[in-house]
Scaffold this active site. Structure first.
Site, PDB file in Angstrom:
ATOM      1  N   HIS A 160      43.421  24.639  25.284  1.00  0.00           N
ATOM      2  CA  HIS A 160      44.393  24.375  24.787  1.00  0.00           C
ATOM      3  C   HIS A 160      45.310  25.982  24.492  1.00  0.00           C
ATOM      4  CE1 HIS A 160      47.842  23.995  21.901  1.00  0.00           C
ATOM      5  NE2 HIS A 160      47.883  22.818  22.380  1.00  0.00           N
ATOM      6  N   CYS A 218      39.333  55.720  53.584  1.00  0.00           N
ATOM      7  CA  CYS A 218      39.073  54.933  52.329  1.00  0.00           C
ATOM      8  C   CYS A 218      39.041  55.887  50.983  1.00  0.00           C
ATOM      9  CB  CYS A 218      37.920  54.037  52.209  1.00  0.00           C
ATOM     10  SG  CYS A 218      36.150  54.788  52.486  1.00  0.00           S
TER      11      CYS A 218
END
Length: 802
Positions: free
Chosen positions: A423, A754
């Site tokens: 919830h 990279c």
């Protein structure tokens, strides 16, 4: 005359005004999807017309209107008193005879189908689907394991009463909605005996990022209320839709939840259900097996596709499922449109960035990607919510709908229990505030009055920091970003952030770091798992036993966890290429993994020692490298993620490269088969000097500028004394890079970079563009600004050629 009861096979999604959203959806699935294999237990709906007859024929409408006159929703005591009075009026008033008779007759008919003394779920279904924020306003009551006609009638009245909970009254009053413009239908459905099995929820979209190509499944033991209400930390499974639809079994992620309690049937007194503790054995095993996970995911995709076709627009779904412990069958017991991520403006990329760090008070699961700061307020009892003030951070055990009035004014939420579908998680997403759930002991670790910062901007793990930390919000409209000829890829190591990073415009992943996955997902040296029985470190053995709970085979733990981490990244960027660098730990780093010291030599300079390619064919490590190959095979062949490529780091000679290729083949990874490309890191001067020879072995290069710089300039990057000399923009380094790009282009081999340099220095990225590099792989936080710099440089080069 309008009907008082309608059966699921009489209902469809167009009947929302008659039976509310939940019941209309159940009818739609029961009628349209049962033939496609989706199982929905039968039942009936007490219509909104029955509710209206109840109010009008008994005088309840007039009495409720009178009670609610002069309502002040800011006065919690008054709101509570009036809400209680209205609910009592409804529960104590007898239903009109025709309504009661219709309910009883329908229940008897359902008994004839399933057996005498039938257990049913009685659920509220409001007709407010056209209201803005209706999902937030609803959440009326549900009653489980209801047996006998009289108890069903009483449960229906309680559902009618729940339309007047304090939160619902407050919501309608504040939004100036007529309390009687909303009606309530009640669904009565055969219970699934998940009290002796498991249940949970399923989303056909990632609830945190809005990534829409996965199905997210949460599960716990017992009835589903424990998951929906956030009372447990559930198991989590992630399934990749595109591969699933092509016949693969792409369970790309799974996480074992604590599942400490469960809701089961009760046969004592008047309580139909009760909460009990879960045995240690059940806590340590998954609620679903692979076949069940896949079946649920397929149903989720079917349901989503059906609603998408019906509504004429993408319709991600929020679905509740249950497994029957008697028959072993799975069922769908509710489905509704997802209302948070599906409403996001995906044209704007928003990123919260923490600007500092301090002591971490507690950690849990991050909900959303935002940051909030303020005064903590610990509340353990809903009766104390009147003391909460706007802008405070709510700290509590768990929340339910009664807490929503203060959740709306909180700057962040921290709970001890609950997972991503609890919830607290659902409401915090709807409100757009950060929440950290499932922390375990937040209410004792955080003191009322303490100033704290709640960060959900650092991946899957949410953190509560001591003090107020600075942060910024970066917003970028994606349509404003320029296109580039040079491919802009990303360096990604953390699977938990892959879905978020994939939202940034990109051409794939130029570097997927395996070390991060091993460190975070596995933590154990592969040889310690391969040789567990002969492991000498008893403390390490205990830690390994704890980490490998839920896995019968400890070696399988390594390959499965590694495969799932890799697959999360490969799936996030699919079908764009993802280049995985095989393990590049140094010996000292491997020794620090659990059980690693027994299998690693001590080296004076691990940076220049037994690392990368030299390990993979060595008898002391080749079996461990085989586990890496096994994980890659699983991702490509079992999960259908053939966009995954591999890369060999620290390969000193072409001969070494050939040995690694042969070792891969021995483990079932054949270069070129099914499109498998094998790249090599260009990070040693020999890779440049012998570039033409390396082109004969590998499909392409990825420049590692960090190591290439230190080895070109004769530096140890771990030595603080000479770091001032390290500079990727040094002429020697740039000359080597320019040369290898030239050779690769001439030999028709792909070449990218990279390393860190282009992320740190936009002018270095411009130099690479000038050399004609194919791709530049950047750290995610620099992609947007570097893309703009690259676009400008490409435009300059284009203009100069004219």
């Amino acid at each position: 005359m309008k009907k008082l009861v309608l059966w699921f096979d009489e209902l469809g999604i167009e009947d929302v005004p008659v039976v509310g959203g939940k019941n209309a959806s159940l009818g739609e699935m029961y009628r349209q999807l049962s033939s496609k294999g989706v199982k929905v237990p039968n039942g009936f709906a007490v219509t909104a017309e029955a509710y209206r007859i109840f109010l009008d024929s008994t005088g309840l409408r007039r009495r409720i209107e009178s009670e609610l006159k002069g309502l002040d929703t800011g006065n919690m005591a008054s709101l509570s008193r009036k809400g209680h009075n209205v609910r009592q009026m409804i529960v104590r008033t007898e239903l009109p005879k025709e309504v009661e008779s219709a309910i009883v007759a329908a229940y008897r008919r359902l008994e004839s189908e399933y057996g005498h003394g039938l257990d049913v779920a009685v659920r509220s279904s409001a007709t407010a689907e056209d209201m803005p924020d209706a999902s937030f306003a609803g959440q009326q009551d549900t009653y489980l394991n209801i047996r006998g006609a009289d108890d069903v009638v009483n449960a229906c009245k309680k559902c009618f009463a729940s339309l007047f909970t304090n939160r619902a009254i407050s919501y309608r009053h504040d939004k100036k909605y007529d309390h009687f413009a909303v009606a309530l239908s009640v669904g009565v459905q055969k219970m699934v005996r998940s009290d002796i099995a498991c249940s949970g929820v399923m989303f056909t979209i990632d609830t945190e990022t809005g990534f829409d190509r996965i199905v997210l499944i949460n599960g716990a033991w017992g009835l589903g209320e424990s998951v929906v209400q956030g009372a447990v930390n559930p198991d989590q499974f992630i399934v990749f839709k595109p591969s699933l639809e092509r016949g693969f079994m792409p369970i790309i992620g799974r996480k074992l939840g604590e599942k400490a309690i469960k809701v089961v049937y009760c046969h004592e007194g008047l309580r139909p259900v009760k909460t009990v503790s879960v045995s240690e054995r059940d806590r340590q095993r998954f609620t679903l097996d692979d076949a069940e996970i896949t079946r649920l995911a397929k149903w989720g995709v079917l349901i989503e596709k059906h609603y998408t076709a019906k509504r004429g627009k993408p319709m991600p779904m929020d679905i509740e499922w249950a497994k029957d412990g008697n028959s072993g069958e799975l069922f769908i017991v509710q489905a509704r449109p997802e209302t948070v991520q599906s409403q996001r403006d995906n044209g704007v990329f928003e990123q919260y960035v923490l600007k500092g760090k301090s002591r971490v008070i507690i950690e849990g699961e991050a909900i959303g990607g935002r940051i909030g700061a303020g005064r903590a307020h610990v509340i353990n009892d809903a009766s104390k919510i009147g003391e909460f003030r706007k802008g405070e951070i709510l700290v509590t055990d768990t929340t339910d709908p009664d807490w929503e009035p203060i959740m709306k004014i909180a700057s962040a939420i921290v709970t001890e229990r609950g997972g991503r579908t609890s919830h607290a998680a659902i409401v915090s997403r709807e409100l757009g505030i950060p929440a950290v759930v499932g922390t375990g002991n937040a209410a004792s670790a955080i003191k009322t009055g303490a100033i704290v910062t709640v960060s959900c901007a650092e991946g899957e793990k949410g953190r509560v920091y001591d003090g107020k930390l600075a942060f910024e919000v970066r917003k970028t409209r994606i349509s404003d970003l320029p296109a580039t000829h040079t491919k802009i890829m990303m360096n990604v190591g953390n699977p938990e952030q892959a879905f978020e990073f994939a939202m940034i415009p990109n051409d794939g992943v130029g570097l997927c770091r395996e070390e991060f996955i091993v460190n975070s997902y596995i933590k154990i040296h592969p040889n310690a798992l391969l040789n567990f029985s002969s492991l000498k470190d008893e403390a390490a053995k205990k830690r390994i036993e704890a980490l490998t709970h839920g896995y019968k085979d400890k070696v399988r733990f390594y390959t499965d966890r590694l495969a799932e981490g890799i697959a999360m990244i490969a799936a996030a960027f699919y079908p764009r290429p993802v280049i995985l660098r095989f393990s590049d730990f140094k010996t000292n780093e491997y020794a620090n993994l659990i059980g690693g010291a027994q299998f690693e030599p001590k080296e004076e300079n691990p940076m220049l020692g037994w690392r990368g390619a030299s390990r993979y064919y060595d008898p002391a490590f080749r079996e461990a490298f085989g586990l890496e190959c096994e994980a890659v095979k699983k991702v490509r062949k079992e999960m259908g993620l053939a966009n995954l490529k591999v890369m060999v780091p620290f390969c000193r000679t072409p001969e070494e490269g050939r040995k690694v290729i042969a070792e891969m083949k021995r483990n079932g990874l054949v270069q070129g088969k099914d499109g498998l490309e094998v790249y090599v890191m260009c990070e040693i001067p020999s890779n440049v000097i012998l570039a033409e020879e390396f082109c004969k072995v590998f499909d392409g290069f990825s420049i590692g500028s960090n190591d290439l710089t230190q080895l070109t300039l004769g530096l140890d990057r771990d030595s603080g004394i000479v770091t001032h000399i390290a500079n990727e923009k040094n002429g020697a380094v740039k000359n080597l890079i320019a040369h290898v790009i030239k050779v690769a282009k001439a030999r028709k081999r792909k070449i990218g970079i990279c390393g860190q340099a282009p992320s740190d220095f936009p002018d270095f990225a411009e130099f690479l563009v000038e050399q004609g590099i194919d791709s530049i792989s950047l750290n995610p936080d620099t992609v947007l600004k570097t893309r703009q710099a690259i676009a400008r440089k490409e435009q300059q080069i284009h203009s100069a050629k004219k």
